[in-house]
Design a protein around this motif. Structure first.
Motif, PDB file in Angstrom:
ATOM      1  N   SER A  93       0.834  -1.214   0.000  1.00  0.00           N
ATOM      2  CA  SER A  93       0.000   0.000   0.000  1.00  0.00           C
ATOM      3  C   SER A  93       0.866   1.260   0.000  1.00  0.00           C
ATOM      4  O   SER A  93       0.459   2.292  -0.518  1.00  0.00           O
ATOM      5  N   VAL A  94       2.064   1.166   0.587  1.00  0.00           N
ATOM      6  CA  VAL A  94       2.975   2.322   0.601  1.00  0.00           C
ATOM      7  C   VAL A  94       3.521   2.548  -0.808  1.00  0.00           C
ATOM      8  O   VAL A  94       3.628   3.674  -1.279  1.00  0.00           O
ATOM      9  N   LYS A  95       3.795   1.453  -1.519  1.00  0.00           N
ATOM     10  CA  LYS A  95       4.366   1.547  -2.869  1.00  0.00           C
ATOM     11  C   LYS A  95       3.314   1.940  -3.888  1.00  0.00           C
ATOM     12  O   LYS A  95       3.613   2.579  -4.890  1.00  0.00           O
ATOM     13  N   ASN A 104     -10.071  -0.347  -1.877  1.00  0.00           N
ATOM     14  CA  ASN A 104     -10.638  -0.334  -0.522  1.00  0.00           C
ATOM     15  C   ASN A 104     -11.632   0.793  -0.295  1.00  0.00           C
ATOM     16  O   ASN A 104     -12.661   0.585   0.338  1.00  0.00           O
ATOM     17  N   LEU A 105     -11.327   1.983  -0.821  1.00  0.00           N
ATOM     18  CA  LEU A 105     -12.218   3.114  -0.565  1.00  0.00           C
ATOM     19  C   LEU A 105     -13.252   3.264  -1.684  1.00  0.00           C
ATOM     20  O   LEU A 105     -14.464   3.197  -1.432  1.00  0.00           O
ATOM     21  N   VAL A 106     -12.780   3.418  -2.925  1.00  0.00           N
ATOM     22  CA  VAL A 106     -13.722   3.570  -4.052  1.00  0.00           C
ATOM     23  C   VAL A 106     -14.604   2.324  -4.157  1.00  0.00           C
ATOM     24  O   VAL A 106     -15.815   2.419  -4.346  1.00  0.00           O
ATOM     25  N   GLY A 107     -13.980   1.154  -3.981  1.00  0.00           N
ATOM     26  CA  GLY A 107     -14.740  -0.102  -4.038  1.00  0.00           C
ATOM     27  C   GLY A 107     -15.846  -0.126  -2.989  1.00  0.00           C
ATOM     28  O   GLY A 107     -16.988  -0.504  -3.281  1.00  0.00           O
ATOM     29  N   ARG A 155      -5.117   3.938   6.383  1.00  0.00           N
ATOM     30  CA  ARG A 155      -5.928   5.129   6.077  1.00  0.00           C
ATOM     31  C   ARG A 155      -7.182   4.743   5.295  1.00  0.00           C
ATOM     32  O   ARG A 155      -8.252   5.280   5.527  1.00  0.00           O
ATOM     33  N   SER A 156      -7.027   3.790   4.371  1.00  0.00           N
ATOM     34  CA  SER A 156      -8.204   3.399   3.570  1.00  0.00           C
ATOM     35  C   SER A 156      -9.275   2.776   4.469  1.00  0.00           C
ATOM     36  O   SER A 156     -10.466   3.002   4.276  1.00  0.00           O
ATOM     37  N   LYS A 157      -8.869   2.018   5.488  1.00  0.00           N
ATOM     38  CA  LYS A 157      -9.837   1.404   6.418  1.00  0.00           C
ATOM     39  C   LYS A 157     -10.527   2.481   7.250  1.00  0.00           C
ATOM     40  O   LYS A 157     -11.737   2.459   7.440  1.00  0.00           O
TER      41      LYS A 157
END
Ligand code: NAD
Ligand code: UFG
Length: 341
Positions: A93-95, A104-107, A155-157
């Motif tokens: 996720s960092v890369k 995770n978010l848009v989905g 952050r996405s969670k």
């Protein structure tokens, strides 16, 4: 048995989702699994049928695909959704943050929009103890303020948690459970389904079991100088079948009340890396060579859950101990040295 309801499990072919799917089927629910198989195999679905004699419906698709979701909700009369689909590798996720925010978010937002359009307002969301960050006070309960996560995955969670809070406030029809998982490990006792990570595992337990099976040479323990009893990191490990039962309880609870609910799902106990290693060696009879190396960036010294809220409100608690978790992990790994391949 008559099916009591039809539950959509997004990410249901994956590690946690497959155990939840099995538990739902065993409890008499019907299940539709929706998964793009980006980190899983359809073989897990066949294995579920082998264990319980029942098969979930399976639809291959992506939670970011509006049309696919719309077709799904038109085709099946779904009552509630357990949303496990997402990406979970912190380093990756960092890369590649955009891929994480997209999945995770848009989905999640795309799924919520499709649910609202289909008049489905019951949701259990796979969140993570990661949202508590590095707290000096253990155990953490659900009132503990969430911290600024240290990576895009976390952050996405947290962003999805915020979306869910706003959604529940905006429309009383929503009935939402945010399930904060601590460290799920173990496998179903049949040894037929379990965790099958792609490539070199990031997480401790799959790494140890791949050393035991001979796929990896040596464990690296990240940090021996933490302010913990033996200097190694302490976590709250929870058996994946206990976690699956927690989802059944959460699903029932949100069928009785609306609004937003947050529950911790952990065992309430903290174990160090060395304690876990010892338990694995006892359960498997295998010696695991290891080196203690530098701390891993972004790791916290310790984290374990206060689970009073889940006990009081759901009548749920983790039943399985560390030895059960290690025995089941090893059975799965031994019987499936190359995962589902
Ligand atoms: P997993 O990778 O085994 O399962 C996730 C599943 O989602 C996979 O089958 C994958 O193919 C699918 N998927 C991913 N992106 C998708 C998309 N865009 N559309 C459709 N399907 C998609 O991971 P898991 O360990 O079973 O985790 C399940 C959930 O629990 C994840 O949301 C994860 O972030 C969360 N979680 C896991 C842990 C853990 O330690 N395993 C801890 C806390 C939270
Ligand atoms: N560890 C090692 N060597 C390894 C892997 C891990 O020593 O090869 C140590 C870590 O430093 C940590 C402990 O083992 O002290 C557990 O590490 P994991 O990577 O297994 O788990 P984390 O607690 O770092 O994170 C996991 C999930 C996250 C989730 C979090 C809280 O990977 O997605 O639990 O739920 F957010």
């Amino acid at each position: 048995m008559k099916e009591t309801s039809l539950v959509l499990v997004t990410g249901g072919a994956g590690y946690i989702g497959s155990h939840i799917t099995l538990s739902l089927l065993e409890a008499g629910h019907g299940v539709v699994v929706f998964d793009n198989l980006s980190n899983s195999s359809a073989e897990s679905i066949s294995r579920i049928e082998k264990i319980c004699g029942k098969k979930p419906h399976f639809v291959m698709g992506d939670i970011r695909d509006k049309q696919a979701l719309s077709n799904l909700f038109n085709r099946y009369h779904i009552d509630s959704v357990i949303h496990c689909a997402g990406l979970k590798a912190v380093g990756e996720s960092v890369k590649d943050p955009l891929t994480y925010f997209s999945n995770n978010l848009v989905g999640s937002v795309t799924l919520l929009e499709a649910m609202a359009r289909a008049n489905i307002f019951r949701l259990v969301f796979s969140s993570s103890a990661t949202v508590y960050g590095d707290s000096p006070n253990m155990p953490v309960n659900e009132k503990h303020p969430t911290a600024a996560p240290t990576n895009p995955y976390g952050r996405s969670k947290l962003m999805v948690e915020d979306v869910l809070r706003d959604l529940a406030t905006s429309d009383q029809r929503w009935s939402i459970a945010t399930a904060r998982y601590f460290n799920p490990i173990g496998a179903h006792s049949s040894g037929l389904i379990g965790e099958a990570p792609n490539g070199i595992p990031n997480n401790l337990v799959p790494y140890i079991s791949q050393v035991a099976i001979g796929k990896l040479k040596k464990l690296q323990i990240f940090g021996g100088d933490y302010p913990t009893p033996d200097g190694t990191g302490v976590r709250d490990y929870i058996h994946v079948m206990d976690l699956a039962q927690g989802h059944l309880k959460a699903l029932h609870a949100i069928s009785l009340k609306n609004g937003l609910n947050i529950w911790n799902f952990g065992s309430g106990k903290g174990y160090s890396v060395l304690e876990l290693l010892d338990a694995f060696e006892n359960a498997s009879g295998k010696k695991i060579p290891y080196d203690i190396v530098a701390r891993r960036a972004g790791d916290i010294p310790k984290c374990w859950a206060n689970t009073d809220k889940a006990r009081q409100e759901l009548g749920w608690r983790a039943e399985k101990n560390l030895n059960d978790m290690m025995i089941d992990t090893w059975r799965w790994q031994k019987n499936n040295p190359t995962g589902y391949n």
